[in-house]
Design a protein around this motif. Structure first.
Motif, mmCIF file in Angstrom:
data_model
loop_
_atom_site.group_PDB
_atom_site.id
_atom_site.type_symbol
_atom_site.label_atom_id
_atom_site.label_comp_id
_atom_site.label_asym_id
_atom_site.label_seq_id
_atom_site.Cartn_x
_atom_site.Cartn_y
_atom_site.Cartn_z
ATOM 1 N N ASP A 128 0.592 -1.422 -0.122
ATOM 2 C CA ASP A 128 -0.165 -0.341 0.018
ATOM 3 C C ASP A 128 0.347 0.986 -0.173
ATOM 4 O O ASP A 128 0.333 2.538 0.368
ATOM 5 N N GLU A 129 2.134 1.478 -0.035
ATOM 6 C CA GLU A 129 3.802 2.298 -0.100
ATOM 7 C C GLU A 129 3.199 2.596 -1.611
ATOM 8 O O GLU A 129 3.483 1.860 -2.288
ATOM 9 N N ASP A 130 4.367 3.894 -1.379
ATOM 10 C CA ASP A 130 4.667 4.049 -3.100
ATOM 11 C C ASP A 130 5.814 3.200 -3.545
ATOM 12 O O ASP A 130 6.153 3.171 -4.086
ATOM 13 N N PHE A 131 6.769 2.931 -2.621
ATOM 14 C CA PHE A 131 7.736 2.600 -2.604
ATOM 15 C C PHE A 131 7.589 1.460 -1.479
ATOM 16 O O PHE A 131 7.582 1.642 -0.348
ATOM 17 N N PRO A 132 6.845 0.197 -1.764
ATOM 18 C CA PRO A 132 6.771 -0.880 -0.873
ATOM 19 C C PRO A 132 7.974 -1.454 -0.407
ATOM 20 O O PRO A 132 8.990 -1.518 -0.860
ATOM 21 N N ARG A 133 7.821 -1.275 1.384
ATOM 22 C CA ARG A 133 9.615 -1.791 1.988
ATOM 23 C C ARG A 133 9.136 -3.193 2.007
ATOM 24 O O ARG A 133 7.992 -4.103 2.357
ATOM 25 N N VAL A 134 9.744 -4.197 2.664
ATOM 26 C CA VAL A 134 9.985 -5.261 2.658
ATOM 27 C C VAL A 134 10.544 -5.364 4.268
ATOM 28 O O VAL A 134 11.711 -5.086 4.736
ATOM 29 N N ALA A 135 9.819 -6.773 4.588
ATOM 30 C CA ALA A 135 10.193 -6.140 6.481
ATOM 31 C C ALA A 135 9.797 -7.683 7.245
ATOM 32 O O ALA A 135 9.325 -8.788 6.517
ATOM 33 N N PHE A 136 10.843 -8.161 8.238
ATOM 34 C CA PHE A 136 10.697 -9.612 8.540
ATOM 35 C C PHE A 136 9.333 -9.314 9.908
ATOM 36 O O PHE A 136 9.773 -7.896 10.633
ATOM 37 N N THR A 137 8.713 -9.590 9.930
ATOM 38 C CA THR A 137 7.400 -9.746 10.997
ATOM 39 C C THR A 137 6.909 -10.873 11.809
ATOM 40 O O THR A 137 6.810 -12.138 10.648
ATOM 41 N N ARG A 138 6.818 -11.260 12.771
ATOM 42 C CA ARG A 138 6.481 -11.976 13.203
ATOM 43 C C ARG A 138 4.055 -11.260 14.092
ATOM 44 O O ARG A 138 3.606 -11.979 13.853
ATOM 45 N N ILE A 177 8.011 7.312 2.957
ATOM 46 C CA ILE A 177 8.417 7.742 1.459
ATOM 47 C C ILE A 177 7.327 8.274 0.252
ATOM 48 O O ILE A 177 6.720 7.597 0.130
ATOM 49 N N ASP A 178 6.999 9.272 0.254
ATOM 50 C CA ASP A 178 5.637 10.035 -0.628
ATOM 51 C C ASP A 178 6.018 10.377 -1.740
ATOM 52 O O ASP A 178 7.322 11.493 -2.282
#
Length: 453
Positions: A128-138, A177-178
């Motif tokens: 859903d972001e302009d520049f999609p981030r990649v993350a590790f998540t639980r 980031i926009d």
């Protein structure tokens, strides 16, 4: 626990440890050479240890050998084993995830790991972001993300993200980031941009469109199209080794290994963990009232699931939810009596008939909603049970897991809700809880007198 492994078809009599239980050791010889989970019981029938195995017969059999009785890590366990059973899995990863689920449910005394509430990790792409981030998540976000996992190894996933970042150069920072805000042109990128592991969208060095192309490539890779990339890395490794650049070749070797560990993950729909995805009971009930066109929200929901044990026994579980929350005193187990072999619709028909016959005989109130795990066949079987009993059924629906479609009586086409619908989330919670309870060893493998309705 140690990872001993015998090489034969099971423990031979002369190999048994002096304090090993002969009957339990003999039982292991009937286990399949297949991945799964084995469960050890003491003299009182309590589960005292749950373990996973690539080969059930060899792994479980190793506990009855002399070496296990003398090993400090297993010496206390072996003398207490009086029975052992198993649940077969489709793969080693499925076995690992099943083991974690059972240990959290049963809390065996000899399992020290996996008793806490730590969940398996996911790779999350914030689409859903302009520049999609990649993350590790639980703790995945409920919307606006693309999830991959759960993964069997947290360390493996973290390492793989680092390797993938070198290839696809995505961002892992928490910046909002926009793309249309020119102030980002004066933002100073982090070190990852300098070492060419990120294309620095924080400095608008890449367009939103080009960045999203990289993300789509990453998604294709994660969804199975990695053969070409791995071949490219192997070629680079061979060239580095041939040119005597051994340090570079070793680095590439490690990167290939980390990328290959991405196969060690379960299927998201199969291994959704209830502590990960939040369910809002009130909004779920309101949503069900609306989508099922009910006069009022269903206060009491019961869910039914069928489980096949060790390829021989079939049992059923029934869970009860009140006001959208599990009501454990209302849980029931059934051993299937009238059906031979794995026949889910016939088993559903038997369980529903027994459950509602008993409610009628005891003048108990029916639930507002009965949820069947399955598709049209299972739904029809449940409705047939009411016809045979000449009973007016409550609202009966079936939830098919593969596409999460809701099958309704007298409707040819299934109902499809949005993935993040509160109503669907609640139905999934009931369905998954019924499945978990069906697999819950402490209940599944009770003696016949307590396994019945």
């Amino acid at each position: 626990m140690s990872d001993h492994c015998s090489t034969g078809n099971g423990p031979e009599q002369e190999q048994l440890a002096p304090n090993a239980d002969v009957r339990a050791a003999e039982k292991v010889r009937s286990f399949p050479h297949a991945p799964g989970v084995y469960l050890m019981k003491d003299a009182a029938g309590r589960v005292i240890y749950v373990g996973k195995a690539k080969d059930l017969r060899n792994r479980a059999g190793s506990y009855f050998l002399k070496a296990a009785a003398e090993d400090p890590r297993t010496a206390r366990l072996v003398p207490e084993i009086r029975d052992i059973d198993y649940l077969q899995a489709e793969s080693e990863v499925d076995a690992l995830l099943m083991e974690a689920r059972l240990i959290k449910d049963i809390q065996p005394k000899f399992n020290q790991d996996l008793k806490d509430d730590k969940t398996f990790p996911y790779l999350e792409i914030r689409t859903d972001e302009d520049f999609p981030r990649v993350a590790f998540t639980r703790e995945p976000s409920p919307r606006g993300v693309k999830l991959y996992g759960p993964f069997a190894s947290a360390a493996g996933l973290r390492g793989a993200i680092q390797v993938l970042q070198k290839v696809f150069k995505f961002r892992t920072c928490n910046l909002d980031i926009d793309a249309d805000d020119p102030k980002w042109r004066w933002f100073r990128p982090c070190l990852l941009a300098s070492i060419r592991q990120c294309t620095a969208p924080c400095n608008l060095r890449i367009s939103k469109e080009e960045y999203r192309k990289d993300i789509r490539r990453l998604q294709k890779f994660l969804e199975g199209n990695k053969k070409a990339l791995l071949e490219e890395l192997r070629q680079e490794m061979a060239e580095a080794a041939q040119a005597l650049r051994y340090e570079e070749a070793a680095r590439l070797r490690d990167e290939i290994h980390l990328l290959e560990t991405l196969d060690q993950r379960g299927e998201l729909d199969t291994h959704v963990q209830p502590e990960v995805f939040h369910v809002d009971p009130k909004r779920g009930l309101t949503g069900l009232q609306r989508v099922l066109r009910l006069e009022r929200a269903p206060r009491v929901i019961e869910g039914v699931d069928i489980a096949h044990l060790a390829g021989r026994e079939t049992v059923a579980s029934l869970v009860q939810f009140i006001d959208g929350l599990p009501f454990k005193p209302g849980y029931r187990h059934f051993r299937i009596r009238e059906v031979s072999g794995p026949d889910d619709p016939a088993s559903i028909r038997e369980v529903v008939a027994r459950r509602f016959h008993r409610l009628r005989e005891e003048n108990e109130v029916f639930p507002d909603l009965l949820l069947i795990d399955g598709g049209k066949g299972q739904l029809h079987a449940a409705l047939t049970a009411f016809e045979v009993l000449e009973l007016q059924p409550p609202t009966v629906i079936a939830l098919a897991k593969r596409l999460e479609e809701i099958h309704l009586p007298d409707q040819e086409e299934p109902l499809r809700l949005k993935r993040h619908s509160f109503a669907l989330r609640l139905l999934q919670y009931v369905r998954d809880e019924a499945h978990r309870f069906a697999q819950h060893y402490h209940h599944i493998l009770r003696r016949k007198s307590t396994l019945g309705e």
